[in-house]
Design a protein around this motif. Sequence first.
Motif, PDB file in Angstrom:
ATOM      1  N   ALA A   1      -6.548-102.170  30.956  1.00 41.01           N
ATOM      2  CA  ALA A   1      -5.088-101.967  31.440  1.00 41.01           C
ATOM      3  C   ALA A   1      -5.483-101.134  32.741  1.00 41.01           C
ATOM      4  O   ALA A   1      -4.798-101.322  33.817  1.00 41.01           O
ATOM      5  CB  ALA A   1      -4.287-101.110  30.488  1.00 41.01           C
ATOM      6  N   ALA A   2      -6.325-100.286  32.608  1.00 41.62           N
ATOM      7  CA  ALA A   2      -6.534 -99.255  33.703  1.00 41.62           C
ATOM      8  C   ALA A   2      -7.177-100.215  34.627  1.00 41.62           C
ATOM      9  O   ALA A   2      -6.868 -99.837  36.183  1.00 41.62           O
ATOM     10  CB  ALA A   2      -7.702 -98.486  33.358  1.00 41.62           C
ATOM     11  N   ARG A   3      -7.975-101.183  34.610  1.00 38.96           N
ATOM     12  CA  ARG A   3      -8.286-102.020  35.911  1.00 38.96           C
ATOM     13  C   ARG A   3      -7.331-103.010  36.269  1.00 38.96           C
ATOM     14  O   ARG A   3      -7.442-103.138  37.436  1.00 38.96           O
ATOM     15  CB  ARG A   3      -9.721-102.855  35.311  1.00 38.96           C
ATOM     16  N   HIS A   4      -6.598-103.457  35.235  1.00 39.80           N
ATOM     17  CA  HIS A   4      -5.747-104.671  35.708  1.00 39.80           C
ATOM     18  C   HIS A   4      -4.165-104.421  36.078  1.00 39.80           C
ATOM     19  O   HIS A   4      -3.525-105.267  36.818  1.00 39.80           O
ATOM     20  CB  HIS A   4      -5.881-106.007  34.866  1.00 39.80           C
ATOM     21  N   VAL A   5      -3.661-103.267  35.475  1.00 39.90           N
ATOM     22  CA  VAL A   5      -2.114-103.174  35.469  1.00 39.90           C
ATOM     23  C   VAL A   5      -2.103-101.838  36.563  1.00 39.90           C
ATOM     24  O   VAL A   5      -2.334-100.800  36.195  1.00 39.90           O
ATOM     25  CB  VAL A   5      -1.765-102.673  34.037  1.00 39.90           C
ATOM     26  N   GLN A   6      -1.582-102.174  37.655  1.00 40.94           N
ATOM     27  CA  GLN A   6      -1.164-101.226  38.460  1.00 40.94           C
ATOM     28  C   GLN A   6       0.109-100.768  38.361  1.00 40.94           C
ATOM     29  O   GLN A   6       1.035-101.072  37.403  1.00 40.94           O
ATOM     30  CB  GLN A   6      -0.859-102.092  40.220  1.00 40.94           C
ATOM     31  N   ASN A   7       0.637 -99.568  39.024  1.00 40.08           N
ATOM     32  CA  ASN A   7       1.970 -99.025  38.772  1.00 40.08           C
ATOM     33  C   ASN A   7       2.129 -98.278  37.543  1.00 40.08           C
ATOM     34  O   ASN A   7       3.452 -97.857  37.210  1.00 40.08           O
ATOM     35  CB  ASN A   7       3.131 -99.864  39.241  1.00 40.08           C
ATOM     36  N   GLY A   8       1.362 -98.412  36.671  1.00 42.92           N
ATOM     37  CA  GLY A   8       1.577 -97.563  35.253  1.00 42.92           C
ATOM     38  C   GLY A   8       2.661 -98.344  34.541  1.00 42.92           C
ATOM     39  O   GLY A   8       3.114 -97.743  33.534  1.00 42.92           O
ATOM     40  N   GLY A   9       3.060 -99.643  34.954  1.00 41.99           N
ATOM     41  CA  GLY A   9       4.329-100.240  34.033  1.00 41.99           C
ATOM     42  C   GLY A   9       3.744-101.525  33.588  1.00 41.99           C
ATOM     43  O   GLY A   9       2.721-101.915  33.925  1.00 41.99           O
ATOM     44  N   ALA A  10       4.748-102.195  32.932  1.00 42.53           N
ATOM     45  CA  ALA A  10       4.343-103.443  32.413  1.00 42.53           C
ATOM     46  C   ALA A  10       4.489-104.628  33.830  1.00 42.53           C
ATOM     47  O   ALA A  10       5.320-104.379  34.493  1.00 42.53           O
ATOM     48  CB  ALA A  10       5.539-103.708  31.482  1.00 42.53           C
ATOM     49  N   GLN A  11       3.779-105.377  33.601  1.00 43.41           N
ATOM     50  CA  GLN A  11       3.520-106.415  34.728  1.00 43.41           C
ATOM     51  C   GLN A  11       4.154-107.784  34.280  1.00 43.41           C
ATOM     52  O   GLN A  11       4.080-108.184  33.222  1.00 43.41           O
ATOM     53  CB  GLN A  11       2.180-106.970  34.936  1.00 43.41           C
TER      54      GLN A  11
ATOM     55  N   LEU B   1       2.584-102.310  27.727  1.00 45.15           N
ATOM     56  CA  LEU B   1       1.640-100.921  27.667  1.00 45.15           C
ATOM     57  C   LEU B   1       1.957-100.348  26.622  1.00 45.15           C
ATOM     58  O   LEU B   1       1.034 -99.551  26.216  1.00 45.15           O
ATOM     59  CB  LEU B   1       1.671-100.261  29.077  1.00 45.15           C
ATOM     60  N   SER B   2       3.216-100.455  26.118  1.00 44.95           N
ATOM     61  CA  SER B   2       3.348 -99.757  24.643  1.00 44.95           C
ATOM     62  C   SER B   2       2.485-100.176  23.547  1.00 44.95           C
ATOM     63  O   SER B   2       2.454 -99.508  22.801  1.00 44.95           O
ATOM     64  CB  SER B   2       4.959 -99.727  24.314  1.00 44.95           C
ATOM     65  N   ARG B   3       1.986-101.230  23.898  1.00 46.61           N
ATOM     66  CA  ARG B   3       0.837-102.019  22.823  1.00 46.61           C
ATOM     67  C   ARG B   3      -0.191-100.872  22.570  1.00 46.61           C
ATOM     68  O   ARG B   3      -1.003-100.913  21.582  1.00 46.61           O
ATOM     69  CB  ARG B   3       0.561-103.306  23.095  1.00 46.61           C
ATOM     70  N   LEU B   4      -0.586-100.304  23.539  1.00 45.61           N
ATOM     71  CA  LEU B   4      -1.632 -99.512  23.630  1.00 45.61           C
ATOM     72  C   LEU B   4      -1.288 -98.315  22.660  1.00 45.61           C
ATOM     73  O   LEU B   4      -2.212 -97.617  21.908  1.00 45.61           O
ATOM     74  CB  LEU B   4      -1.911 -98.559  25.041  1.00 45.61           C
ATOM     75  N   THR B   5      -0.161 -97.633  22.524  1.00 46.62           N
ATOM     76  CA  THR B   5       0.344 -96.664  21.588  1.00 46.62           C
ATOM     77  C   THR B   5       0.130 -97.166  20.296  1.00 46.62           C
ATOM     78  O   THR B   5      -0.397 -96.504  19.338  1.00 46.62           O
ATOM     79  CB  THR B   5       1.718 -96.210  22.121  1.00 46.62           C
ATOM     80  N   VAL B   6       0.620 -98.339  20.012  1.00 45.37           N
ATOM     81  CA  VAL B   6       0.266 -99.122  18.696  1.00 45.37           C
ATOM     82  C   VAL B   6      -0.973 -99.383  18.132  1.00 45.37           C
ATOM     83  O   VAL B   6      -1.531 -98.922  17.065  1.00 45.37           O
ATOM     84  CB  VAL B   6       0.888-100.587  18.670  1.00 45.37           C
ATOM     85  N   LEU B   7      -1.907 -99.701  19.319  1.00 50.36           N
ATOM     86  CA  LEU B   7      -3.443 -99.745  18.989  1.00 50.36           C
ATOM     87  C   LEU B   7      -3.897 -98.129  18.631  1.00 50.36           C
ATOM     88  O   LEU B   7      -4.662 -98.039  17.833  1.00 50.36           O
ATOM     89  CB  LEU B   7      -4.238-100.203  19.925  1.00 50.36           C
ATOM     90  N   GLY B   8      -3.402 -97.218  19.272  1.00 47.67           N
ATOM     91  CA  GLY B   8      -3.760 -95.864  19.016  1.00 47.67           C
ATOM     92  C   GLY B   8      -3.338 -95.490  17.527  1.00 47.67           C
ATOM     93  O   GLY B   8      -4.063 -95.005  16.853  1.00 47.67           O
ATOM     94  N   THR B   9      -2.340 -95.886  17.074  1.00 46.35           N
ATOM     95  CA  THR B   9      -1.839 -95.453  15.808  1.00 46.35           C
ATOM     96  C   THR B   9      -2.517 -96.332  14.996  1.00 46.35           C
ATOM     97  O   THR B   9      -2.972 -95.572  13.826  1.00 46.35           O
ATOM     98  CB  THR B   9      -0.229 -96.014  15.689  1.00 46.35           C
ATOM     99  N   ILE B  10      -2.905 -97.495  15.027  1.00 49.87           N
ATOM    100  CA  ILE B  10      -3.799 -98.162  14.040  1.00 49.87           C
ATOM    101  C   ILE B  10      -5.221 -97.464  14.017  1.00 49.87           C
ATOM    102  O   ILE B  10      -5.730 -97.262  13.059  1.00 49.87           O
ATOM    103  CB  ILE B  10      -3.990 -99.774  14.679  1.00 49.87           C
ATOM    104  N   SER B  11      -5.605 -96.959  14.966  1.00 51.96           N
ATOM    105  CA  SER B  11      -6.873 -96.567  15.068  1.00 51.96           C
ATOM    106  C   SER B  11      -7.049 -95.059  14.296  1.00 51.96           C
ATOM    107  O   SER B  11      -7.836 -95.023  13.682  1.00 51.96           O
ATOM    108  CB  SER B  11      -7.409 -96.398  16.651  1.00 51.96           C
TER     109      SER B  11
END
Lengths: 115, 174
Positions: A105-115, A5-15
Amino acid sequence: MTIDLSRLTVLGTISARENAALEQARATLDVELSASKEVRRQLLAEQRRDGTASERGNIRRRIEQLRTKQGEIDQRIEEQEASIELLQERATAAHRLRKTCEAWAARHVQNGGAQ
Amino acid sequence: MSDIDLRRIVEKSVAGGQTLMTTLEDIRKRIVLKRYSITKIQQAPASPDEALQRLNDWIETATAGSAVESLAARFTAPGYRQPGSAVPLEIIAAAISGALRDLIGGAISESYGSAKGISAADRARELAKAERELLELEYAEEAIIRHAEHCGIDVLRRIDADPRAVLCSGEFLK
């Protein structure tokens, strides 16, 4: 497959980076547009001037200089607009990809952590 | 360091960058082609056997029921009552079911032309396989992009990249 999920932060940085580049380019365009407006104003003022015979030569030269300057600025404006179009595409792509991934991620990743 | 050494270093660097971009282009081309093949599988017509089975099922449904028997019973009933002038649809369907099967069946066969049908089981199997392969390509693309980013090379990401690949852990991509 492992989701990071930290990849979301990277995508945010790129954006954010793409957006900043776009804003910067727009600011540069604004500067060029202001310069163009100023040169146009000066050009009109010179064209309205009614000088003596000896001054007319100087006025003509000045008008020529201003026209050249305006041509250069117009060229830069054209290039800047093309560049903004490209940057807009990049910023939109980065933004949409980030949104898509966040929604996934909101749809597929539960528990807020990496699967 | 001599000029020749420097030139070789530059050439090596340029070649490396070109290889990276060429590989990325190639992967992206393969992603487009794979998506096209998935669309083709999805849009392929059902197999002729399946289509004819559907037709038979439909004719059977259309002619089902006891309409024919009920109508026949009217004529043998001691207290005869003449049926209504309008012939029930089920009766018509039952009367022409053979001709209907030949007519629609013929049109189905002709509609295939050069296209090949695919059975539901084969379609599901082929789709699963193609989607697996597509995801593998997306992983490969993501691995290349991350490597490029790691080297400080700015690569434009696809707007429609698969989130499973984009959010994949670096360890998995290795």
